[in-house]
Scaffold this motif. Structure first.
Motif, mmCIF file in Angstrom:
data_model
loop_
_atom_site.group_PDB
_atom_site.id
_atom_site.type_symbol
_atom_site.label_atom_id
_atom_site.label_comp_id
_atom_site.label_asym_id
_atom_site.label_seq_id
_atom_site.Cartn_x
_atom_site.Cartn_y
_atom_site.Cartn_z
ATOM 1 N N ALA A 388 -14.304 -52.354 33.775
ATOM 2 C CA ALA A 388 -14.299 -53.459 34.748
ATOM 3 C C ALA A 388 -14.421 -54.802 34.030
ATOM 4 O O ALA A 388 -13.795 -55.804 34.440
ATOM 5 C CB ALA A 388 -15.457 -53.269 35.736
ATOM 6 N N TRP A 389 -15.204 -54.820 32.980
ATOM 7 C CA TRP A 389 -15.360 -56.050 32.185
ATOM 8 C C TRP A 389 -14.037 -56.436 31.540
ATOM 9 O O TRP A 389 -13.605 -57.597 31.602
ATOM 10 C CB TRP A 389 -16.455 -55.819 31.144
ATOM 11 C CG TRP A 389 -16.823 -57.041 30.344
ATOM 12 C CD1 TRP A 389 -16.392 -58.333 30.534
ATOM 13 C CD2 TRP A 389 -17.704 -57.093 29.215
ATOM 14 N NE1 TRP A 389 -16.947 -59.185 29.610
ATOM 15 C CE2 TRP A 389 -17.769 -58.447 28.787
ATOM 16 C CE3 TRP A 389 -18.455 -56.138 28.540
ATOM 17 C CZ2 TRP A 389 -18.544 -58.850 27.693
ATOM 18 C CZ3 TRP A 389 -19.230 -56.532 27.461
ATOM 19 C CH2 TRP A 389 -19.282 -57.878 27.047
ATOM 20 N N PHE A 390 -13.368 -55.463 30.925
ATOM 21 C CA PHE A 390 -12.071 -55.724 30.292
ATOM 22 C C PHE A 390 -11.034 -56.188 31.316
ATOM 23 O O PHE A 390 -10.215 -57.069 31.044
ATOM 24 C CB PHE A 390 -11.568 -54.457 29.599
ATOM 25 C CG PHE A 390 -12.279 -54.149 28.301
ATOM 26 C CD1 PHE A 390 -13.130 -55.085 27.727
ATOM 27 C CD2 PHE A 390 -12.083 -52.938 27.661
ATOM 28 C CE1 PHE A 390 -13.774 -54.809 26.537
ATOM 29 C CE2 PHE A 390 -12.734 -52.653 26.468
ATOM 30 C CZ PHE A 390 -13.580 -53.579 25.903
ATOM 31 N N LYS A 391 -11.105 -55.604 32.493
ATOM 32 C CA LYS A 391 -10.136 -55.966 33.522
ATOM 33 C C LYS A 391 -10.325 -57.418 33.964
ATOM 34 O O LYS A 391 -9.345 -58.136 34.219
ATOM 35 C CB LYS A 391 -10.283 -55.026 34.712
ATOM 36 C CG LYS A 391 -9.189 -55.192 35.765
ATOM 37 C CD LYS A 391 -9.312 -54.129 36.840
ATOM 38 C CE LYS A 391 -8.179 -54.259 37.857
ATOM 39 N NZ LYS A 391 -8.271 -53.223 38.922
ATOM 40 N N ARG A 392 -11.590 -57.825 34.079
ATOM 41 C CA ARG A 392 -11.852 -59.219 34.454
ATOM 42 C C ARG A 392 -11.383 -60.187 33.367
ATOM 43 O O ARG A 392 -11.062 -61.339 33.639
ATOM 44 C CB ARG A 392 -13.354 -59.406 34.734
ATOM 45 C CG ARG A 392 -13.774 -58.898 36.107
ATOM 46 C CD ARG A 392 -15.207 -59.297 36.412
ATOM 47 N NE ARG A 392 -16.165 -58.527 35.630
ATOM 48 C CZ ARG A 392 -16.689 -57.368 36.020
ATOM 49 N NH1 ARG A 392 -16.300 -56.816 37.172
ATOM 50 N NH2 ARG A 392 -17.563 -56.738 35.262
ATOM 51 N N LEU A 393 -11.374 -59.688 32.110
ATOM 52 C CA LEU A 393 -10.887 -60.523 31.002
ATOM 53 C C LEU A 393 -9.369 -60.532 30.938
ATOM 54 O O LEU A 393 -8.776 -61.307 30.167
ATOM 55 C CB LEU A 393 -11.458 -60.024 29.669
ATOM 56 C CG LEU A 393 -12.975 -60.194 29.470
ATOM 57 C CD1 LEU A 393 -13.411 -59.539 28.161
ATOM 58 C CD2 LEU A 393 -13.356 -61.677 29.470
ATOM 59 N N GLY A 394 -8.735 -59.634 31.713
ATOM 60 C CA GLY A 394 -7.279 -59.579 31.716
ATOM 61 C C GLY A 394 -6.696 -58.784 30.576
ATOM 62 O O GLY A 394 -5.524 -58.929 30.244
ATOM 63 N N VAL A 395 -7.490 -57.971 29.963
ATOM 64 C CA VAL A 395 -7.029 -57.156 28.829
ATOM 65 C C VAL A 395 -6.662 -55.782 29.370
ATOM 66 O O VAL A 395 -7.466 -54.849 29.392
ATOM 67 C CB VAL A 395 -8.113 -57.049 27.740
ATOM 68 C CG1 VAL A 395 -7.549 -56.416 26.483
ATOM 69 C CG2 VAL A 395 -8.702 -58.408 27.445
ATOM 70 N N GLU A 400 -6.736 -49.405 29.836
ATOM 71 C CA GLU A 400 -6.083 -48.104 29.829
ATOM 72 C C GLU A 400 -6.619 -47.235 28.702
ATOM 73 O O GLU A 400 -6.773 -46.022 28.850
ATOM 74 C CB GLU A 400 -4.566 -48.289 29.677
ATOM 75 C CG GLU A 400 -3.931 -48.974 30.884
ATOM 76 C CD GLU A 400 -2.457 -49.191 30.692
ATOM 77 O OE1 GLU A 400 -1.966 -48.971 29.554
ATOM 78 O OE2 GLU A 400 -1.780 -49.581 31.663
ATOM 79 N N HIS A 401 -6.903 -47.848 27.579
ATOM 80 C CA HIS A 401 -7.431 -47.097 26.435
ATOM 81 C C HIS A 401 -8.808 -46.507 26.754
ATOM 82 O O HIS A 401 -9.083 -45.344 26.461
ATOM 83 C CB HIS A 401 -7.520 -48.009 25.215
ATOM 84 C CG HIS A 401 -8.131 -47.345 24.023
ATOM 85 N ND1 HIS A 401 -7.486 -46.358 23.305
ATOM 86 C CD2 HIS A 401 -9.360 -47.510 23.425
ATOM 87 C CE1 HIS A 401 -8.266 -45.949 22.323
ATOM 88 N NE2 HIS A 401 -9.410 -46.632 22.377
ATOM 89 N N VAL A 402 -9.672 -47.316 27.373
ATOM 90 C CA VAL A 402 -11.012 -46.835 27.720
ATOM 91 C C VAL A 402 -10.932 -45.676 28.701
ATOM 92 O O VAL A 402 -11.603 -44.652 28.540
ATOM 93 C CB VAL A 402 -11.867 -47.983 28.315
ATOM 94 C CG1 VAL A 402 -13.168 -47.444 28.915
ATOM 95 C CG2 VAL A 402 -12.188 -49.004 27.239
ATOM 96 N N LEU A 403 -10.064 -45.827 29.712
ATOM 97 C CA LEU A 403 -9.944 -44.764 30.707
ATOM 98 C C LEU A 403 -9.361 -43.497 30.091
ATOM 99 O O LEU A 403 -9.752 -42.378 30.427
ATOM 100 C CB LEU A 403 -9.056 -45.243 31.869
ATOM 101 C CG LEU A 403 -9.637 -46.388 32.719
ATOM 102 C CD1 LEU A 403 -8.638 -46.820 33.782
ATOM 103 C CD2 LEU A 403 -10.951 -45.958 33.366
#
Length: 423
Positions: A388-395, A400-403
């Protein structure tokens, strides 16, 4: 005055003796006086000396259409046969073999009682008159009803208080009050307490503590405080249960500082409550983001000789996380590991959230790398927090890698260790 000639009876003679001497046969008739009682009562007198209602009963174990009759009530014993429900059969089959017949008969009737057969008070009155139970019998019946969690348990217990053979004491009243407290039936609990006082029993610390617990759970802080002050007026040292109940009352009311004052008062008297009370106070500070209060309670837990568990450490970390103090949250996490406690996935997620609040992405990644190096596998909650943190950063790619990494670990976690090594 003319002398009066009267025949006075000696004082040692009774009316029955005079009656017997008049009606007794003379010795010359050849009858033996040994077979005659000088204290035999006339039939018409002996009948008038009977007391109490006439009961027409058969043995309680018979369980047929047996009726117990008196001048005020009528109860028909229920026939325990094929007509009873499966639930009733199951309950009867679980009665202990060592239970006496008189108790077992009564419990069976309670299990099968219904408005058609009579009310509960009539059943109890019939059992008392016919079986003449002792306190041990009462206690055996109540114990069994409580084990069965029978809905009539408290009603039977209250009716028993009125019976002389039950020999009620203050603890019997306390048990009933506690039963109502567990069901949050406040009015019934207060009525029982009032009845206890009317019958001359003086409230002790145990009974009043139960009332504090009830008012605390009901959110009635005023009555909880008044009852707690009543406990103090008894002049006895307060025990940990009394203190703990009042601390919980303050926690539920959101008055955490008042609860902490009581904790310090307890510490001065070397009285320590259970870990659940400390944990409730710690949770209150944690949810409010009051890191200083959480740290004070956490220190008090250790001072009381209680070893903090993983949940307590998580509450402390959460307090620092909500306060935006990532460094102190990380320190608490490391202290937890040094104490030999295995950090939960929740604790890892809290550290990541603390880093996010201060926008410390590099520190979060270093933290995860250190965990991986030590063989700690990041779980679902921590992975979702990072994603969720990465998504808010737009990365998007990193998300996808984390998931993908999490899904792969889920697959490997279902394979035995020996096979996973071979793979």
């Amino acid at each position: 005055m003319a002398p009066c000639d009267c025949n006075m009876l000696p004082r040692s003679y009774s009316a029955y003796q005079v009656f017997d001497e008049i009606t007794a046969p003379k010795p010359r008739l050849g009858l033996s006086w040994r077979n005659l009682s000088l204290h035999r009562k006339p039939a018409k007198w002996s009948r008038s000396l009977r007391s109490g209602p006439a009961l027409e009963v058969i043995k309680a174990e018979d369980m047929g259409k047996t009726q117990v009759k008196d001048d005020t009530s009528r109860f028909t014993w229920i026939q325990i046969g094929p007509n009873i429900t499966e639930e009733q059969k199951q309950a009867i089959s679980q009665l202990p073999r060592k239970m006496t017949k008189r108790c077992k008969a009564f419990v069976k009737q309670i299990i099968c009682v219904s408005p058609e057969t009579g009310n509960l008070s009539d059943l109890l009155a019939a059992w008392v008159r016919f079986m003449k139970p002792r306190r041990a019998d009462w206690l055996a019946v109540l114990k069994q009803l409580k084990l069965m969690e029978h809905p009539l348990y408290l009603q039977v217990a209250e009716l028993a208080l009125l019976e002389e053979s039950f020999e009620a004491n203050i603890r019997d009243y306390t048990k009933i009050i506690h039963g109502y407290v567990k069901k949050m039936q406040i009015q019934n609990a207060e009525n029982t307490l009032l009845a206890m006082k009317i019958r001359g029993f003086i409230c002790d610390q145990v009974t009043l503590t139960v009332m504090v617990v009830m008012y605390s759970k009901a959110g009635n802080l005023k009555m909880a405080e008044e009852t707690f002050e009543e406990i103090k007026l008894l002049g006895e040292p307060l025990d940990k249960r009394s203190y703990g109940s009042m601390v919980m009352a303050y926690v539920r009311a959101g008055m955490l500082d008042r609860g902490e004052v009581l904790l310090r008062e307890m510490d001065a008297q070397e009285v320590y409550v259970g870990s659940e009370v400390y944990k409730a106070l710690l949770r209150g500070y944690s949810m409010n983001g009051n890191s200083e209060g959480a740290q004070r309670v956490f220190d008090a837990i250790q001072f009381a000789g209680i070893t903090p568990d993983a949940r307590m450490c998580a509450l402390l970390i959460n307090a620092y996380q909500m306060a935006g103090q990532s460094q102190k949250a990380y320190t608490a996490f490391e202290n937890m590991r040094k104490a030999g406690l295995e950090p939960s996935d929740k604790c890892v997620a809290l550290i990541l959230s603390a880093c996010e609040k201060e926008n410390q992405l590099n520190r979060a990644l270093e933290f995860l790398i250190d965990l991986e190096r030590d063989g700690f596998m990041v779980g679902k909650e921590a992975s979702c927090t990072l994603a969720a943190w990465f998504k808010r950063l737009g990365v998007v790619e990193e998300v996808e890698h984390v998931l993908r990494e999490y899904g792969l670990r889920e697959t490997y976690s279902k394979i035995p260790a020996s096979q996973s090594i071979a793979l």
